[in-house]
Design a protein around this motif. Structure first.
Motif, PDB file in Angstrom:
ATOM      1  N   VAL A  13       0.845  -1.007   0.016  1.00  0.00           N
ATOM      2  CA  VAL A  13      -0.159  -0.047   0.043  1.00  0.00           C
ATOM      3  C   VAL A  13       0.934   1.285  -0.079  1.00  0.00           C
ATOM      4  N   CYS A  14       2.171   0.979   0.258  1.00  0.00           N
ATOM      5  CA  CYS A  14       3.073   2.233   0.128  1.00  0.00           C
ATOM      6  C   CYS A  14       4.380   1.730  -0.417  1.00  0.00           C
ATOM      7  N   VAL A  15       5.364   2.791  -0.751  1.00  0.00           N
ATOM      8  CA  VAL A  15       6.693   2.549  -1.318  1.00  0.00           C
ATOM      9  C   VAL A  15       7.347   1.863  -0.247  1.00  0.00           C
ATOM     10  N   VAL A  30       2.282   6.662  -0.584  1.00  0.00           N
ATOM     11  CA  VAL A  30       0.967   6.024  -0.972  1.00  0.00           C
ATOM     12  C   VAL A  30       0.988   5.495  -2.140  1.00  0.00           C
ATOM     13  N   LEU A  31       0.989   4.265  -2.454  1.00  0.00           N
ATOM     14  CA  LEU A  31       0.660   3.620  -3.920  1.00  0.00           C
ATOM     15  C   LEU A  31      -0.655   4.046  -4.656  1.00  0.00           C
ATOM     16  N   ASP A  32      -0.576   4.412  -5.891  1.00  0.00           N
ATOM     17  CA  ASP A  32      -1.632   4.881  -6.545  1.00  0.00           C
ATOM     18  C   ASP A  32      -3.023   3.929  -6.494  1.00  0.00           C
ATOM     19  N   GLY A  33      -3.915   4.136  -5.930  1.00  0.00           N
ATOM     20  CA  GLY A  33      -5.064   3.521  -5.686  1.00  0.00           C
ATOM     21  C   GLY A  33      -5.215   2.671  -4.547  1.00  0.00           C
ATOM     22  N   ALA A  34      -4.028   2.554  -3.599  1.00  0.00           N
ATOM     23  CA  ALA A  34      -4.127   1.903  -2.354  1.00  0.00           C
ATOM     24  C   ALA A  34      -5.263   2.096  -1.559  1.00  0.00           C
ATOM     25  N   VAL A  35      -5.428   3.389  -1.180  1.00  0.00           N
ATOM     26  CA  VAL A  35      -6.507   3.710  -0.130  1.00  0.00           C
ATOM     27  C   VAL A  35      -7.967   3.455  -0.620  1.00  0.00           C
ATOM     28  N   GLU A  36      -8.222   3.579  -1.825  1.00  0.00           N
ATOM     29  CA  GLU A  36      -9.443   3.288  -2.462  1.00  0.00           C
ATOM     30  C   GLU A  36      -9.682   1.621  -2.475  1.00  0.00           C
ATOM     31  N   PHE A  37      -8.710   0.990  -2.948  1.00  0.00           N
ATOM     32  CA  PHE A  37      -8.792  -0.600  -2.628  1.00  0.00           C
ATOM     33  C   PHE A  37      -9.156  -0.900  -1.329  1.00  0.00           C
ATOM     34  N   HIS A  69      -3.386   9.218   5.707  1.00  0.00           N
ATOM     35  CA  HIS A  69      -3.885   8.749   4.510  1.00  0.00           C
ATOM     36  C   HIS A  69      -5.147   8.434   4.306  1.00  0.00           C
ATOM     37  N   GLY A  70      -5.868   8.152   5.320  1.00  0.00           N
ATOM     38  CA  GLY A  70      -7.288   7.704   5.079  1.00  0.00           C
ATOM     39  C   GLY A  70      -7.660   6.144   5.046  1.00  0.00           C
ATOM     40  N   PHE A  71      -6.790   5.451   5.494  1.00  0.00           N
ATOM     41  CA  PHE A  71      -7.003   4.074   5.499  1.00  0.00           C
ATOM     42  C   PHE A  71      -8.240   3.487   6.435  1.00  0.00           C
ATOM     43  N   LYS A  72      -9.024   3.007   6.212  1.00  0.00           N
ATOM     44  CA  LYS A  72     -10.029   2.092   7.075  1.00  0.00           C
ATOM     45  C   LYS A  72      -9.344   0.866   7.203  1.00  0.00           C
TER      46      LYS A  72
END
Length: 111
Positions: A13-15, A30-37, A69-72
């Protein structure tokens, strides 16, 4: 279908940051799309637990970074063994998916 999902942090989910460079945890990207995923899996009713090789001494900086970064998520397990292949022995069904840079592929494999 509800799933209990263990999600790695570095290079998933991150570098990636090595434990020896833990001073970089607060600023890793954060890797692109990680939070949304991850949040999509959470919002679908799954239990999300981050499972990382980061050491227990870095729990607070890791929690702060995840929240920033808003991770749930529901939980965080530290001190995953760092090297080698994993084998999980359990009386329940277990499935593993190797992250190779494509979150959509993971969703396909979870179906």
């Amino acid at each position: 279908m509800h799933r209990n999902l263990l999600v790695d942090i570095d290079n998933t989910v991150c570098v990636g940051v090595r434990n020896e460079e833990s001073h970089l945890y607060a600023t890793t990207e954060v890797l692109d799309g990680a939070v949304e995923f991850v949040n999509g899996l959470y919002d679908a009713g799954n239990t999300i637990t981050f499972f990382t090789s980061r050491e227990e001494k870095d729990r607070q900086i890791t929690l702060t970074w995840l929240h920033k970064h808003g991770f749930k998520f529901h939980g965080l397990i530290m001190d995953k063994p760092r090297f080698g292949n994993y084998c999980w022995i359990d009386d329940l069904d277990v499935k593993a998916v190797k992250f190779q840079g494509d979150y959509k592929e993971i969703l396909t494999q979870l179906s």
